[in-house]
Structures are given as C-alpha cells and as structure tokens.
Motif scaffolding. Sequence first.
Motif, PDB file in Angstrom:
ATOM      1  N   UNK A   1       0.839  -1.207   0.000  1.00 33.11           N
ATOM      2  CA  UNK A   1       0.000   0.000   0.000  1.00 33.11           C
ATOM      3  C   UNK A   1       0.870   1.252   0.000  1.00 33.11           C
ATOM      4  N   UNK A   2       1.911   1.240   0.826  1.00 32.96           N
ATOM      5  CA  UNK A   2       2.773   2.407   0.953  1.00 32.96           C
ATOM      6  C   UNK A   2       3.566   2.669  -0.322  1.00 32.96           C
ATOM      7  N   UNK A   3       4.031   1.612  -0.975  1.00 28.38           N
ATOM      8  CA  UNK A   3       4.800   1.817  -2.202  1.00 28.38           C
ATOM      9  C   UNK A   3       3.938   2.446  -3.295  1.00 28.38           C
ATOM     10  N   UNK A   4       2.721   1.977  -3.440  1.00 25.98           N
ATOM     11  CA  UNK A   4       1.822   2.562  -4.442  1.00 25.98           C
ATOM     12  C   UNK A   4       1.524   4.020  -4.082  1.00 25.98           C
ATOM     13  N   UNK A   5       1.357   4.301  -2.790  1.00 24.39           N
ATOM     14  CA  UNK A   5       1.113   5.676  -2.355  1.00 24.39           C
ATOM     15  C   UNK A   5       2.284   6.570  -2.711  1.00 24.39           C
ATOM     16  N   UNK A   6       3.490   6.109  -2.432  1.00 31.54           N
ATOM     17  CA  UNK A   6       4.680   6.912  -2.732  1.00 31.54           C
ATOM     18  C   UNK A   6       4.810   7.174  -4.231  1.00 31.54           C
ATOM     19  N   UNK A   7       4.588   6.135  -5.041  1.00 29.15           N
ATOM     20  CA  UNK A   7       4.719   6.303  -6.494  1.00 29.15           C
ATOM     21  C   UNK A   7       3.692   7.296  -7.032  1.00 29.15           C
ATOM     22  N   UNK A   8       2.474   7.275  -6.493  1.00 22.77           N
ATOM     23  CA  UNK A   8       1.460   8.245  -6.930  1.00 22.77           C
ATOM     24  C   UNK A   8       1.812   9.657  -6.475  1.00 22.77           C
ATOM     25  N   UNK A   9       2.347   9.777  -5.260  1.00 22.45           N
ATOM     26  CA  UNK A   9       2.752  11.099  -4.774  1.00 22.45           C
ATOM     27  C   UNK A   9       3.863  11.668  -5.648  1.00 22.45           C
ATOM     28  N   UNK A  10       4.812  10.838  -6.045  1.00 22.37           N
ATOM     29  CA  UNK A  10       5.889  11.299  -6.926  1.00 22.37           C
ATOM     30  C   UNK A  10       5.351  11.648  -8.308  1.00 22.37           C
ATOM     31  N   UNK A  11       4.432  10.844  -8.790  1.00 21.20           N
ATOM     32  CA  UNK A  11       3.889  11.069 -10.131  1.00 21.20           C
ATOM     33  C   UNK A  11       3.171  12.409 -10.223  1.00 21.20           C
ATOM     34  N   UNK A  12       2.406  12.752  -9.175  1.00 20.38           N
ATOM     35  CA  UNK A  12       1.612  13.982  -9.203  1.00 20.38           C
ATOM     36  C   UNK A  12       2.238  15.123  -8.399  1.00 20.38           C
ATOM     37  N   UNK A  13       3.474  14.914  -7.938  1.00 18.12           N
ATOM     38  CA  UNK A  13       4.204  15.951  -7.205  1.00 18.12           C
ATOM     39  C   UNK A  13       3.417  16.426  -5.979  1.00 18.12           C
ATOM     40  N   UNK A  14       2.979  15.482  -5.167  1.00 20.28           N
ATOM     41  CA  UNK A  14       2.199  15.783  -3.965  1.00 20.28           C
ATOM     42  C   UNK A  14       3.115  15.755  -2.749  1.00 20.28           C
TER      43      UNK A  14
ATOM     44  N   UNK B   1       4.252   0.641  10.738  1.00 21.21           N
ATOM     45  CA  UNK B   1       4.602  -0.124   9.541  1.00 21.21           C
ATOM     46  C   UNK B   1       4.477   0.730   8.286  1.00 21.21           C
ATOM     47  N   UNK B   2       3.397   1.475   8.166  1.00 20.61           N
ATOM     48  CA  UNK B   2       3.221   2.364   7.007  1.00 20.61           C
ATOM     49  C   UNK B   2       4.265   3.477   7.009  1.00 20.61           C
ATOM     50  N   UNK B   3       4.572   4.006   8.189  1.00 20.37           N
ATOM     51  CA  UNK B   3       5.576   5.077   8.285  1.00 20.37           C
ATOM     52  C   UNK B   3       6.943   4.576   7.838  1.00 20.37           C
ATOM     53  N   UNK B   4       7.291   3.374   8.290  1.00 18.65           N
ATOM     54  CA  UNK B   4       8.577   2.793   7.878  1.00 18.65           C
ATOM     55  C   UNK B   4       8.629   2.613   6.361  1.00 18.65           C
TER      56      UNK B   4
ATOM     57  N   UNK C   1      11.134   4.282   3.753  1.00 21.08           N
ATOM     58  CA  UNK C   1      12.019   3.414   2.973  1.00 21.08           C
ATOM     59  C   UNK C   1      11.934   3.730   1.483  1.00 21.08           C
ATOM     60  N   UNK C   2      10.708   3.740   0.956  1.00 21.95           N
ATOM     61  CA  UNK C   2      10.556   3.931  -0.484  1.00 21.95           C
ATOM     62  C   UNK C   2      10.974   5.332  -0.930  1.00 21.95           C
ATOM     63  N   UNK C   3      10.758   6.322  -0.079  1.00 20.68           N
ATOM     64  CA  UNK C   3      11.097   7.703  -0.459  1.00 20.68           C
ATOM     65  C   UNK C   3      12.520   8.081  -0.077  1.00 20.68           C
ATOM     66  N   UNK C   4      13.235   7.146   0.548  1.00 18.70           N
ATOM     67  CA  UNK C   4      14.598   7.400   1.033  1.00 18.70           C
ATOM     68  C   UNK C   4      14.634   8.603   1.969  1.00 18.70           C
ATOM     69  N   UNK C   5      13.613   8.667   2.826  1.00 19.17           N
ATOM     70  CA  UNK C   5      13.565   9.708   3.841  1.00 19.17           C
ATOM     71  C   UNK C   5      13.005  11.035   3.389  1.00 19.17           C
ATOM     72  N   UNK C   6      12.568  11.144   2.116  1.00 16.62           N
ATOM     73  CA  UNK C   6      12.074  12.424   1.599  1.00 16.62           C
ATOM     74  C   UNK C   6      10.634  12.698   2.021  1.00 16.62           C
ATOM     75  N   UNK C   7       9.851  11.655   2.274  1.00 17.30           N
ATOM     76  CA  UNK C   7       8.443  11.822   2.626  1.00 17.30           C
ATOM     77  C   UNK C   7       8.135  11.128   3.948  1.00 17.30           C
ATOM     78  N   UNK C   8       7.043  11.562   4.566  1.00 23.65           N
ATOM     79  CA  UNK C   8       6.586  10.944   5.802  1.00 23.65           C
ATOM     80  C   UNK C   8       5.108  10.561   5.665  1.00 23.65           C
ATOM     81  N   UNK C   9       4.773   9.429   6.220  1.00 25.17           N
ATOM     82  CA  UNK C   9       3.357   9.032   6.257  1.00 25.17           C
ATOM     83  C   UNK C   9       2.638   9.913   7.274  1.00 25.17           C
ATOM     84  N   UNK C  10       1.446  10.360   6.922  1.00 23.40           N
ATOM     85  CA  UNK C  10       0.650  11.214   7.800  1.00 23.40           C
ATOM     86  C   UNK C  10      -0.664  10.519   8.133  1.00 23.40           C
ATOM     87  N   UNK C  11      -1.125  10.747   9.348  1.00 26.18           N
ATOM     88  CA  UNK C  11      -2.354  10.111   9.813  1.00 26.18           C
ATOM     89  C   UNK C  11      -3.283  11.169  10.399  1.00 26.18           C
ATOM     90  N   UNK C  12      -4.531  10.780  10.618  1.00 29.91           N
ATOM     91  CA  UNK C  12      -5.558  11.704  11.101  1.00 29.91           C
ATOM     92  C   UNK C  12      -6.102  11.214  12.436  1.00 29.91           C
TER      93      UNK C  12
END
Length: 723
Positions: free
Chosen positions: A217-230, A249-252, A256-267
């Motif tokens: 789930x996290x890898x697909x999220x990261x790839x979409x964020x990179x694709x749309x510059x989010x 787990x999602x934060x890790x 990992x996938x963003x090499x530290x450039x992004x952080x998972x956010x929660x509500x």
Amino acid sequence: SRLPQLFDFIQSKGMHILEGGTKGMKPIVKATGGGAYKNVEDFKNILGLELEKVDEMESLVTGTNFLLSNLQDEGFTFWKGQKDYISIQNDKSDLFPYLLVNIGSGVSYLKVDGPDQYERVSGTSLGGGTFWGLGRLLTGCKTFDELLELSTHGDNSAVDMLVGDIYGGLDYEKIGLEATTIASSFGKILMNEEKSLKDYNPKDIGLALCRMISYNIAQIAYLNAKRYNLKRIFFGGFFIRGHPFTMQTLSYAINFWSKGEMRALFLRHEGFLGALGAFLMYEEGASSTIIRNLSERRDSRANFVERFTVGRHYSPSGEVKPRGKLERTHSEKSWVEKFMEVGRQSAGMAKGARGDAAASRDPSSATDYLTGVSEYDLWGAETNYLSSGLDVGVLHVDPSLYQFPLLVDPASYEPSVVDISKDEEQRSYWIGVLDKQIPATCEKALASQGESEEAQQKCDAFKWMFGSHLEKLLREPQVYGKFGLCEILEMREECLRECGFKDTYIVNKESENAAALKVLPDLLAELDAMDESARLLSLIEGVLAGNIFDWGSQACVELYKNGTILEIYKQARSNLKSRPWRVDTFDDFRSQMLRQTETNQRYRRAIMFVDNSGADIVLGMIPLVRELLKRGTEVVLAANSLPALNDITASELLPLMKQAGKFCEVIRGGLETARDLYKESRGVLPDVQPLSPTSPAYSPLYIIQNGQGGPCLNLRRVSHDLA
C-alpha cells in the motif's frame, strides 16, 4: 454483526425520533459506504429511518478537508511510538494538494486539489480485507483487532525471505539493501519444504502478512505522490483506526521507499471521515449550514474545539441544554452518571493492575442510582476499561469566537508553555500536582453549594471523571492529541461544570474581593503621594505581587493555610525580588511614560487581561487601570467568560469596578463614559475616540469577555469584542 447493537444504541437514545416534525414524516439520514446500500431495509423496518445515499469518495474527501482545515492538531506523523503533529496554515493556503489513501477492504488513492476537487488516481485490491481474510485462514484469529494484536508479537524473519537469507547474512551494499530488508514476503516458506502451516507460529505469520500488505500500500502511495508531485500523504480507513503498529509499519515503508524524503501522515479522527462528510452534505438544516459557513472563515479553527468531558451538544440558538436530574432510567442518564458507573466497574475489574491509588478514587458514598451501563456510552469503547476504544470527544461549535488578530505567527503559536504529551518530567510533575489538588478542589466545590448530599454526589463524580483523565494521560500522554498544560487545566474546569459546579471558588472570590476593597482607598492615597517615577515602579510591583493570589498554584494553597489575604499581599510586596526581574523591561516602560508626560501624549487604548480575584485585581490591576485612565488612555479590561479557579469573570468584574468607583471618580467616570459610548454604538465595542474639544471628561473604561473558560489564556479563540 454489529448492526443489532447499533440499533439498540439508537433506540435507547431516541435518536431515530424526529422532533417537531409532521406526524407520519420519516427522518432522512445521510449514509455512505456499502452499508448504505446493503442495510436500507433494516434501517427502515427497525428504526423507521430513510437512508439517503451519499457518494463514498465525496464524503471521505469532504470530511478530511473539514478536519484538516478546522481542527488545530488533526494530522500527525508516527515514528517509534511518538506522534508529531503537523502545522497547517490557518488560512489553509498550504493544505492542497495532497494524497488521501483510504484503506478499507480494498484501497483507494485520491488526489485532492481543493475543497471540491478530487480524483481517484489509483487503487489496489490488496487492503484490509486481504489482511483479515488471509489472517483468519492462516492464524485462526476471530477478529480484526485480535489479528493486529497477534502481529505485534511476531518475528517475520521466520516466514519472510530477507536479503541476508540470499547473501549469506550480508547486506547488498551495491544497491543499498540491508540484510534485514524483505526480499520476498513469505518466501522463506519455500526454503523449508518439509514444514506445514502448523509448524509456523501464528504471530510470525500475522506480522509477515501485515508488513506485506502495508508495504505494498505504501509503495503505491509513494509512487502516486511522486507522479503527481504531492507533498503530503494521509492514510485513513478501517485498517488503521489509530493502531500504533499499523501506523509504524506504514511510516517505515514510506520512509524506505522515499529514502527519507516523505513521511506518512495520519488523522486523529480518521474513523469518522465519511460520516462527517455525509453530515456536512445536508443542504438544509441549521447545524450543518452553520458549520459549513463557519468552516469557510479564514480563521475558522477558532470556532471548533474538541472537548473530552462533556455530553452537551451545540444547538442553533447557542443554548447549552441542561442534563437534568440524577434519578432517571439508564437510557436517560447523563454522561456524569455513566462515567461514575463505568469508573466503578473499571476499578473493580483492574484493581490489582492499577494499584490502590487508583482504586481509592471509588466514590463509595454515592447512592444506588448507579446501576446498569451500556458498553457504548464511554470513550467509544467496547469494554468498561477506561483506556479502551477510540479516544475522541465532542466537537463543540461556537460562532462567536475568533483568532486574536495580533498574533505574529498564528501557525506556530502555542498557548501552553509546557507540552505534557512529550516532556515526561513535566508530565509527571503536573499530573501529580493536579491529582493532589483534587481533594482541596472538592472542598471548594462542596462549599460553593452548601455541602448538601447532592453536592457530595457531584464531587464523587468529579473525582472519578478528572482523576480518570489524569490517570489516562499519565499512561498514554498523547491519547487526546497535542495536550499541554493549558488544555489539562481547562479540562479540570470542564469536568467541574459537567458535574454541576458552575463556580467552585465563588465563596473565596467574594470574601477576597471584599477584604481587598477595604484597603484600596488607602493604597490609592499612598500612590498619589509619590512622584511619577516612584509611582510607576510601585504600580508594577503591585501587579507582580498581586499575581501570587492564583489558586492554580500549589504555593498559593500552602500560603492560605498560614495567613490572611492582606498579610500575604504585604509579604509578597516585601519579598518581591530585587531587579532585574526574570523578564524586565520596566526601564523602557517608565521612560516611555515619562516622555509622554513631558510631551502631553498618551497611549490611545490599552487592553489589559485580568486574572485572579481579590488582591490581584483590586490591589494590583485597579491602581494601574486608574493610572492609565488619568493619562487619557482608554482601557479595555478583558476577563474570563466562564469561571475558572479564582479568576474573576467579566460578569463579576463590572460590579466590582462599580464598587471601586464609589471612592474613585476616575474609575466611576470611565465606566459612565463607556456606558454612554456603548449605547451610541448599539452594544458593540466602540472604536477609539478621537481627541476633540467635545471629548468626554473621563476616558472610557470598557469591560469585556475574553472568550475563555479556563485559567490559561488561549489566543487561538477569543471573544468577538476582544478580537
């Protein structure tokens, strides 16, 4: 499977009954998600409710936008058990665009570009349903939560093939993969062909399964964020529900996938996104309309505050409806009664685990009206233990509050100088102090209501309510979000009000004000006999000395055991530390005031925030107010809107100032001028008056509410007049 319990809850509260409607008219309820389609007939036949379907994705985005825009600390990161709340500008200018990942049975990825602009850009069928379905088959767990809990105790290396398994326990340094990196989920099973399912620990399987689903789930999220510059990725949905292990787990994975450039956010309220969004889609209805209109304000966060102690709800008229008497059936009982019930049962269930100190809070003197409790009446929990379930409160709406406009940087402003959610030493100290003060607070509360039997019952409720909050915060510091000393002190006042104590320190305030007023004429005469320079120093020393009369201070409680108000005030003046004080800009202040005297100038208007009753307001603040009025400065006194400790309220301050005006014409004249100007402006705080030959003889002295209901000043939410 939960529907029967839901219907029972709705019926016990009478929530399905349309008040004030035409006979025979059926209430229409906005509903979203698959249940809005599958359960239409059940709601209609059992409750008589018509479900009006609302688009699931639109509801989800609407609810998310509302929470991120209007609640101060909604979004957060999670790393190694620590929550860090993100800062979003009050004008919402930096909120969009973002990626919203909704993890239900499957997963939807939504690109949100604005309040009404969103697009589903991706999805996967490997979601919470996959985790639960495979988990039940492989581990035998009966519930989703059981599976999650099981996975927290596992070792996935017994099931997953790691990079080290392939390269002899070494890292694959050339491409930056550590030996502990998962190379193939469940791949190690292929390396042990002789083993069957029963040979593997269900805990290890649960962890491997959780990581497989989460990492995908996290890898697909990261790839979409990179694709749309989010720049932001928010995760929500049934799969998360505030569970620390899932968030970690999602934060890790995002790290990992963003090499530290992004952080998972929660509500904080991710379990309510769709329901809240559906509610806001009512085109008619006073509550939803008011909330929508308020959320469009630039500083709308001032109008929404989550409170964790009260069961009162906002009504369009602004009226807070009383909860009623104690002797009622279970379904009609107040939050206070049920809190006491659950608290007692919790104490009995966990007495050994929580110790005698917690058990001693049991209000054994209460009467026998406390019988029977619904498992859904407290904290959203499914058990009676106070730390279970979703830790959410009631969202209060107040259209009359505004952000203080003179804040230099509203986004970084914090009303609390102590963050008890992160500082363990400060948390332990302050919770300990507040816990020790509970008996003394109850003594004051009893005295304020004549020490009746009913007042004693209310005290029992307060002991349990506030004591349980303190215990909860000590165990789980971030359970209520970003919680500082300002918030916890305000929570104490809310607990008192919810338990029926409107003004706990009323007796003290009245006696202290009366005692201080007796010596005010002598103090004013003493000040008038000084030269200007000495008088200014004496005025500021008086303000500092008067501030010791704060019943929120443990030192004040101890002082009152050994002296009267006047003795303590004189002692405070004599014991005042020699200058320089810890924060000391007095020389600049005095120079400015002396220069104004020489040049016949003045400050046009001064806002003064007043605090404690008694010596503080009477002997400290009133002389300074009088000095400014004599210099031609308009003075606005801002006092609490609701009682808190011994702080004076605006409604108490006006009669007090009138009493002071009986022997001070400057104060009396200032009040009369303010009254006349108020009439001309039709009850709205007038603008600063220009100097002219027809100006009133006395500068106006205004008294306004500051919008506060606690002992600390929170400039995120102040009254309209103050703003």
